[in-house]
Enzyme design. Structure first.
Site, mmCIF file in Angstrom:
data_model
loop_
_atom_site.group_PDB
_atom_site.id
_atom_site.type_symbol
_atom_site.label_atom_id
_atom_site.label_comp_id
_atom_site.label_asym_id
_atom_site.label_seq_id
_atom_site.Cartn_x
_atom_site.Cartn_y
_atom_site.Cartn_z
ATOM 1 N N HIS A 1 -5.966 -5.879 3.395
ATOM 2 C CA HIS A 1 -4.986 -4.806 3.548
ATOM 3 C C HIS A 1 -4.503 -4.732 4.993
ATOM 4 O O HIS A 1 -5.296 -4.512 5.908
ATOM 5 C CB HIS A 1 -5.616 -3.467 3.130
ATOM 6 C CG HIS A 1 -5.927 -3.392 1.669
ATOM 7 N ND1 HIS A 1 -5.246 -2.549 0.806
ATOM 8 C CD2 HIS A 1 -6.838 -4.055 0.913
ATOM 9 C CE1 HIS A 1 -5.733 -2.706 -0.422
ATOM 10 N NE2 HIS A 1 -6.697 -3.606 -0.383
ATOM 11 N N CYS B 1 0.847 -1.182 0.000
ATOM 12 C CA CYS B 1 0.000 0.000 0.000
ATOM 13 C C CYS B 1 0.893 1.245 0.000
ATOM 14 O O CYS B 1 1.803 1.358 0.813
ATOM 15 C CB CYS B 1 -0.884 -0.033 1.252
ATOM 16 S SG CYS B 1 -1.558 1.551 1.744
ATOM 17 N N GLU B 2 0.631 2.167 -0.916
ATOM 18 C CA GLU B 2 1.487 3.345 -1.015
ATOM 19 C C GLU B 2 1.255 4.351 0.119
ATOM 20 O O GLU B 2 2.047 5.257 0.312
ATOM 21 C CB GLU B 2 1.320 4.037 -2.362
ATOM 22 C CG GLU B 2 -0.025 4.693 -2.584
ATOM 23 C CD GLU B 2 -0.129 5.355 -3.952
ATOM 24 O OE1 GLU B 2 -0.843 6.357 -4.051
ATOM 25 O OE2 GLU B 2 0.490 4.873 -4.917
ATOM 26 N N HIS B 3 0.166 4.198 0.864
ATOM 27 C CA HIS B 3 -0.127 5.154 1.936
ATOM 28 C C HIS B 3 0.648 4.856 3.214
ATOM 29 O O HIS B 3 1.046 5.779 3.929
ATOM 30 C CB HIS B 3 -1.631 5.166 2.232
ATOM 31 C CG HIS B 3 -2.444 5.567 1.047
ATOM 32 N ND1 HIS B 3 -3.659 4.972 0.732
ATOM 33 C CD2 HIS B 3 -2.215 6.487 0.079
ATOM 34 C CE1 HIS B 3 -4.141 5.520 -0.373
ATOM 35 N NE2 HIS B 3 -3.283 6.432 -0.781
ATOM 36 N N HIS B 4 0.843 3.565 3.527
ATOM 37 C CA HIS B 4 1.541 3.191 4.761
ATOM 38 C C HIS B 4 2.728 2.263 4.508
ATOM 39 O O HIS B 4 3.416 1.884 5.438
ATOM 40 C CB HIS B 4 0.574 2.494 5.726
ATOM 41 C CG HIS B 4 -0.621 3.328 6.074
ATOM 42 N ND1 HIS B 4 -1.839 3.193 5.434
ATOM 43 C CD2 HIS B 4 -0.780 4.329 6.986
ATOM 44 C CE1 HIS B 4 -2.692 4.064 5.933
ATOM 45 N NE2 HIS B 4 -2.083 4.766 6.870
ATOM 46 N N GLN C 1 -5.148 -0.563 -4.617
ATOM 47 C CA GLN C 1 -5.798 -1.683 -5.302
ATOM 48 C C GLN C 1 -6.567 -1.218 -6.544
ATOM 49 O O GLN C 1 -6.604 -1.911 -7.559
ATOM 50 C CB GLN C 1 -6.728 -2.416 -4.338
ATOM 51 C CG GLN C 1 -7.348 -3.676 -4.932
ATOM 52 C CD GLN C 1 -8.150 -4.452 -3.906
ATOM 53 O OE1 GLN C 1 -7.826 -4.448 -2.717
ATOM 54 N NE2 GLN C 1 -9.190 -5.126 -4.340
ATOM 55 N N CYS D 1 -2.916 -2.440 6.374
ATOM 56 C CA CYS D 1 -3.103 -1.117 6.964
ATOM 57 C C CYS D 1 -4.470 -1.002 7.635
ATOM 58 O O CYS D 1 -4.669 -0.146 8.503
ATOM 59 C CB CYS D 1 -2.922 -0.021 5.913
ATOM 60 S SG CYS D 1 -4.053 -0.119 4.511
#
Length: 198
Positions: free
Chosen positions: A156, A87-90, A128, A158
């Site tokens: 996920h 995941c690019e956010h976390h 995703q 996260c």
């Protein structure tokens, strides 16, 4: 014969990322000189290069390397393709399965290439929704079939180990092009990927 495991890494990138991981681990309060952590920064650097190797791979070229003229024009489905991404956010993993179908238009592709292009796009920092669209567009633009369908089901980390901490949630994304935009074709695909083989 002894097992020999070999992976190739850019040594400058490995060293740069290793130093950054060392500082991160220290900033978190750990002692990077203790035995269990001595090689952790290097291992983490190599792991991150492996998990993001998709940036250096060409999914369209992978498909083009195994395209064959063929008159078959019914649905081809490869389902339950395992995928692992970050995941690019976390920068935490998400993982699950992709189900992919296409209807040939004079050309088919070697079946092993479909999971390979899933890996190319999954081995990047991702969301995703974009992953689904990139796989869909690559097959559609390169193979030029009558239609393409992609469904991804993923969990996920996260959401599971931080934040809302919902361990049983699954996210489903889908995309359809060409013939799969017709409800009857789409429904046939969705029925086939939901069935268990006896």
């Amino acid at each position: 014969m002894l097992y020999k495991h070999f992976e190739e890494y850019n040594m400058q990138v490995t060293d740069d990322v290793k130093d950054r991981y060392k500082h991160i681990i220290e900033d978190l309060g750990e002692d990077t000189s203790r035995q269990g952590l001595l090689k952790t920064p290097e291992r983490a650097s190599k792991a991150m290069q492996f998990l993001t190797q998709g940036y250096h791979q060409d999914a369209a070229e992978i498909l083009r390397s195994a395209m064959f003229d063929e008159s078959y024009n019914e649905m081809v489905i490869v389902k339950d393709i395992e995928l692992y991404s970050l995941c690019e956010h976390h920068m935490l993993p998400f993982f699950g399965k992709a189900h992919i179908a296409y209807i040939p238009n004079g050309k088919i592709v070697g079946l092993s290439k479909i999971p390979r292009i899933v890996d190319v796009f999954a081995r990047r920092l991702q969301v995703q929704e974009r992953l689904t669209e990139q796989i869909l567009d690559c097959i559609n633009d390169t193979l030029k079939p009558q239609g393409v369908a992609v469904v991804i089901e993923a969990s996920h980390m996260c959401m599971m180990m931080r934040g809302v901490q919902k361990q049983n949630s699954v996210t489903t994304t889908s995309g359809f092009r060409g013939q799969f935009e017709k409800i009857e074709t789409r429904n046939e695909f969705l029925k086939l990927i939901s069935e268990k083989l006896s």
